[in-house]
Design an enzyme around this catalytic site. Structure first.
Site, PDB file in Angstrom:
ATOM      1  N   THR A 100      -5.913   2.432  -4.104  1.00  0.00           N
ATOM      2  CA  THR A 100      -5.729   1.016  -3.734  1.00  0.00           C
ATOM      3  C   THR A 100      -7.067   0.283  -3.703  1.00  0.00           C
ATOM      4  O   THR A 100      -7.266  -0.673  -4.429  1.00  0.00           O
ATOM      5  CB  THR A 100      -5.019   0.789  -2.392  1.00  0.00           C
ATOM      6  OG1 THR A 100      -3.722   1.384  -2.434  1.00  0.00           O
ATOM      7  CG2 THR A 100      -4.832  -0.714  -2.138  1.00  0.00           C
ATOM      8  N   TRP A 142      -2.115  10.681  -2.217  1.00  0.00           N
ATOM      9  CA  TRP A 142      -1.805   9.600  -3.162  1.00  0.00           C
ATOM     10  C   TRP A 142      -1.996  10.094  -4.602  1.00  0.00           C
ATOM     11  O   TRP A 142      -1.350   9.608  -5.512  1.00  0.00           O
ATOM     12  CB  TRP A 142      -2.723   8.407  -2.919  1.00  0.00           C
ATOM     13  CG  TRP A 142      -2.233   7.355  -1.994  1.00  0.00           C
ATOM     14  CD1 TRP A 142      -1.884   6.078  -2.324  1.00  0.00           C
ATOM     15  CD2 TRP A 142      -2.055   7.439  -0.561  1.00  0.00           C
ATOM     16  NE1 TRP A 142      -1.501   5.372  -1.199  1.00  0.00           N
ATOM     17  CE2 TRP A 142      -1.601   6.177  -0.102  1.00  0.00           C
ATOM     18  CE3 TRP A 142      -2.244   8.458   0.378  1.00  0.00           C
ATOM     19  CZ2 TRP A 142      -1.334   5.922   1.239  1.00  0.00           C
ATOM     20  CZ3 TRP A 142      -1.981   8.195   1.713  1.00  0.00           C
ATOM     21  CH2 TRP A 142      -1.525   6.949   2.135  1.00  0.00           C
ATOM     22  N   ASN A 188       2.678   9.874  -2.169  1.00  0.00           N
ATOM     23  CA  ASN A 188       2.865   8.516  -1.698  1.00  0.00           C
ATOM     24  C   ASN A 188       3.514   7.614  -2.747  1.00  0.00           C
ATOM     25  O   ASN A 188       2.963   7.406  -3.830  1.00  0.00           O
ATOM     26  CB  ASN A 188       1.513   7.910  -1.286  1.00  0.00           C
ATOM     27  CG  ASN A 188       1.668   6.519  -0.748  1.00  0.00           C
ATOM     28  OD1 ASN A 188       2.143   6.320   0.360  1.00  0.00           O
ATOM     29  ND2 ASN A 188       1.299   5.524  -1.564  1.00  0.00           N
ATOM     30  N   GLU A 189       4.692   7.082  -2.401  1.00  0.00           N
ATOM     31  CA  GLU A 189       5.380   6.048  -3.190  1.00  0.00           C
ATOM     32  C   GLU A 189       5.602   6.440  -4.647  1.00  0.00           C
ATOM     33  O   GLU A 189       5.675   5.580  -5.533  1.00  0.00           O
ATOM     34  CB  GLU A 189       4.636   4.707  -3.089  1.00  0.00           C
ATOM     35  CG  GLU A 189       4.644   4.142  -1.679  1.00  0.00           C
ATOM     36  CD  GLU A 189       3.783   2.903  -1.522  1.00  0.00           C
ATOM     37  OE1 GLU A 189       3.116   2.490  -2.489  1.00  0.00           O
ATOM     38  OE2 GLU A 189       3.757   2.337  -0.406  1.00  0.00           O
ATOM     39  N   GLU A 264       5.100   3.618   6.309  1.00  0.00           N
ATOM     40  CA  GLU A 264       4.032   2.667   5.969  1.00  0.00           C
ATOM     41  C   GLU A 264       4.632   1.276   5.986  1.00  0.00           C
ATOM     42  O   GLU A 264       5.705   1.044   5.423  1.00  0.00           O
ATOM     43  CB  GLU A 264       3.391   2.960   4.610  1.00  0.00           C
ATOM     44  CG  GLU A 264       2.198   2.048   4.329  1.00  0.00           C
ATOM     45  CD  GLU A 264       1.548   2.295   2.973  1.00  0.00           C
ATOM     46  OE1 GLU A 264       1.304   3.458   2.642  1.00  0.00           O
ATOM     47  OE2 GLU A 264       1.314   1.313   2.243  1.00  0.00           O
ATOM     48  N   ARG A 386       5.516  -7.846   2.262  1.00  0.00           N
ATOM     49  CA  ARG A 386       6.732  -7.400   1.588  1.00  0.00           C
ATOM     50  C   ARG A 386       7.626  -6.735   2.619  1.00  0.00           C
ATOM     51  O   ARG A 386       7.136  -6.281   3.627  1.00  0.00           O
ATOM     52  CB  ARG A 386       6.423  -6.440   0.438  1.00  0.00           C
ATOM     53  CG  ARG A 386       5.856  -5.087   0.852  1.00  0.00           C
ATOM     54  CD  ARG A 386       5.542  -4.225  -0.339  1.00  0.00           C
ATOM     55  NE  ARG A 386       4.272  -4.611  -0.938  1.00  0.00           N
ATOM     56  CZ  ARG A 386       3.093  -4.106  -0.577  1.00  0.00           C
ATOM     57  NH1 ARG A 386       3.016  -3.226   0.406  1.00  0.00           N
ATOM     58  NH2 ARG A 386       1.983  -4.481  -1.156  1.00  0.00           N
TER      59      ARG A 386
END
Length: 673
Positions: A100, A142, A188-189, A264, A386
């Site tokens: 990120t 991640w 992650n995601e 998160e 979001r």
């Protein structure tokens, strides 16, 4: 309303206006009653409020703060009954890739490599535990080093290898830092693999690590669909964790019978609207979604603000060179819950929606203590980044609470109050008001819009502070680092923010001369990435507003033939957008050529020629950018000049390599104006 008043004539402390003038001609306050009772049992067990360091490099600048400021920041985050008083710390398991706002180093860059002292997450976990020994620790990757995928950008083809890598991190935390990890995540995601989750659970159990819970899958709720048809998968997972759920869960997640977390959330600019977002979801994640933990991304905004999601932390600490930091309003919104609850408490079974809009939760320790948190955040003042927030309205209202069951005997409740004032900008945060008298199990509050109340039997809460930190200052316009440090406290040099690749302090044992201690780029295989890392490695430093600057650095290409390195100025991008980075890049290559480009990708060529540079030798590069013109020196002699620069107009300084390759840097020096 002027201020919040009690039906029983008790005026809350802090309202210098008194009860306010009569509401001439005004509609009567919306009034409603709510019953808090434990006679028929309790709701779900509360698991805590926390924050994420990483995903990625969000605490990068924190470690470079001098004392006492660094410890003060840590106290505001972790010290019980002081500031945010967090219950949970979640950290990135570094994977050598962009996640990120930068890359975080892996404990295993290569298959035969283990080092449990890289990066700063070990240090941060220890500092958190030092302040709160009960804090829960979570690790989540991640990205992964490239060797795990054996050439594929995928971590699940060899689940035993991936599980070995993750378990090694857990064991290293204990062996080298005496840290007990409580929970571990998957990826992650990104996609989850049921087979890998079961292999990881088996690997943990085989080593006696039954107490470590698996959180899955740190994305949407879809893992729950597989859990309800696969009992082995369901057994392997302790917590169903979703990201940015918008306070809603799904039926399948409830059917698993597992703990549900917003693992998160937040990720919002830390002004008062960010505080409103945080206040709303801390309550409504449970009220609407049965989620018993909420974890903010991110813990502290300790990265260059012009990187993506600048200032999306609970507080801001992005100037280690000045010592300046700011305790933002989300810290005190956090305290409304964290200072008056603990993991292991239970929610009461109550609807939690206020008739006039807003919400409340009530929790108990089962020993007679009761904490009620009320929020009345309006729509426009509580938008999170979001997901999109559907319209709703909140009105001033009178709430009357009836305490039943074991709470009937409560006589007084301590009160903490915050009011986010979007008109004057003078918000009141976490103020202690006069206790509320409870009469025959009943009390009332007049609630205005954009307020948070905590009412509690506990008397332990405190709003602590330190003297004002130093004022903000820009990054020094004259900056040098010779990397000459024998036992560095951290593996990375101060203020360098790696955006692709990993740059570490290095002891060059083969060089008895001027370059024993250097900075080395150490990632030599493209990682299993989380986003689109660049094909080049790059670390940025300095002031994003720099226009005119001179960058000088000694460089050492280690890769023969097609190896190469660069120094750069006016670098305009990083983080998840690193592939599109522009700037002025001065490259030299092992084949004896050089280039000047307007981008990191090396596609916008402004000048090229022969330099005579070779690998395995030290050379000094100098890049000078003044106005619309740039020039370059090699070993103190002009190599190219009068290259016209149109854009970017400003940006960071940087250094890096042509590919994922070993290279060294020394005697970095920037002069800017």
């Amino acid at each position: 309303m002027g201020c919040a008043a009690l039906l029983w004539g008790t005026i809350l402390l802090g309202c210098s206006c008194g009860p306010g003038p009569p509401r001439v001609g005004a509609a009567p306050l919306l009034a409603a009653t709510y019953v808090l009772d434990d006679a028929d049992g309790l709701g779900r067990e509360f698991d805590g409020i926390g924050a994420v360091s990483g995903g990625g490099a969000t605490s990068r600048l924190l470690v470079n703060y001098q004392e006492p400021y660094r410890s003060q920041i840590l106290d505001y985050l972790f010290k019980p009954n002081f500031g945010a008083s967090l219950h949970i710390l979640k950290v990135e398991i570094g994977g050598d890739a962009q996640s990120t706002d930068g890359t975080e180093p892996s404990h295993m860059h290569y298959e035969n490599d283990e080092n449990y002292f890289r990066g700063y997450e070990w240090w941060l976990m220890k500092e958190a535990k030092k302040r709160n020994p009960k804090i829960k620790l979570i690790g989540l990757p991640w990205a992964f080093p490239g060797w795990i995928g054996k050439g594929e950008n995928w971590p699940y083809d060899y689940p035993d290898i991936t599980a070995y890598y993750i378990v090694s991190w857990i064991l290293g935390a204990k062996q080298y830092h005496d840290l007990d990890i409580d929970y571990i995540g998957i990826w992650n995601e990104r996609a989850f693999s049921s087979k890998y989750i079961k292999v990881l659970r088996h690997s943990l159990d085989r080593l006696g690590l039954w107490n470590i819970g698996i959180i899955a899958a740190d994305g949407d709720w879809n893992v729950s669909k597989e859990m309800i048809v696969d009992p082995y998968l369901n057994d392997a997972i302790e917590v169903v964790g979703a990201h940015y759920p918008g306070t809603k869960t799904v039926q399948n997640a409830i059917l698993t019978g597992k703990k549900l977390w917003s693992s998160e959330d937040y990720s919002t600019f830390n002004n008062d609207v960010g505080a409103g977002c945080w206040a709303r979801i801390l309550n409504q994640n449970y009220v609407n979604g049965n989620m018993t933990a909420t974890i903010a991304w991110n813990l502290v905004a300790s990265y260059y603000e012009q990187l993506p999601f600048g200032r999306c932390g609970l507080m801001t600490a992005q100037e280690p060179w000045s010592g300046h930091y700011k305790v933002e309003s989300p810290i005190w919104i956090t305290a409304h819950t964290t200072q008056f609850t603990q993991p292991g408490w239970s929610y009461l079974q109550v609807d939690g929606h206020l008739e006039g809009g807003g919400s409340f939760v009530a929790l108990t320790d089962g020993l007679g203590n009761l904490t009620i948190i009320i929020e009345t955040m309006s729509h426009n003042h509580s938008k999170c980044i979001r997901p999109p927030l559907p319209n709703f309205s909140v009105l001033p209202q009178r709430a009357t609470f009836y305490l039943r069951g074991s709470f009937y005997m409560v006589e007084t409740l301590q009160v903490r109050h915050s009011r986010l004032d979007f008109e004057s900008g003078k918000s009141s945060l976490f103020q202690q008001l006069l206790p509320v008298k409870v009469w025959r199990g009943r009390f009332s509050l007049d609630l205005n819009v954009d307020e948070v109340y905590t009412l509690t039997t506990l008397k332990t809460g405190r709003k602590c502070d330190y003297p004002e930190p130093p004022p903000p200052q820009p990054f020094p316009s004259s900056y040098k680092d010779d990397f000459n440090i024998r036992n560095p406290p951290f593996s990375e040099a101060p203020n360098f923010a790696d955006q692709t690749g990993v740059f570490e302090y290095f002891v060059n044992a083969s060089d008895p001369g001027d370059h024993v201690f250097t900075l080395r780029q150490v990632v030599v295989q493209r990682p299993i990435t989380w986003v689109s890392d660049a094909d080049q490695t790059i670390s940025v430093i300095g002031n994003f507003k720099w226009v005119n600057l001179t960058v000088t650095c000694d460089i050492y290409i280690e890769k023969p033939r097609d190896g190469g390195v660069f120094i750069a100025g006016r670098v305009d991008n990083g983080g998840i957008y690193v592939r599109r980075t522009k700037g002025v890049f001065f490259w030299v290559f092992a084949d004896g050529t050089y280039r000047v480009t307007g981008d990191l990708a090396g596609e916008e060529i402004l000048m090229k020629g022969l330099s005579g540079v070779r690998d395995n030798a030290w050379h000094t590069l100098t890049l000078n950018i003044q106005g619309n013109s740039a020039s370059g020196l090699l070993n103190g002699y002009p190599l190219w000049e009068n290259v016209t620069i149109s854009k970017p107009k400003n940006g960071w300084a940087a250094l890096g390599t042509r590919s994922f390759e070993f290279a060294q840097f020394d005697n970095f020096h920037v002069e800017a104006s």
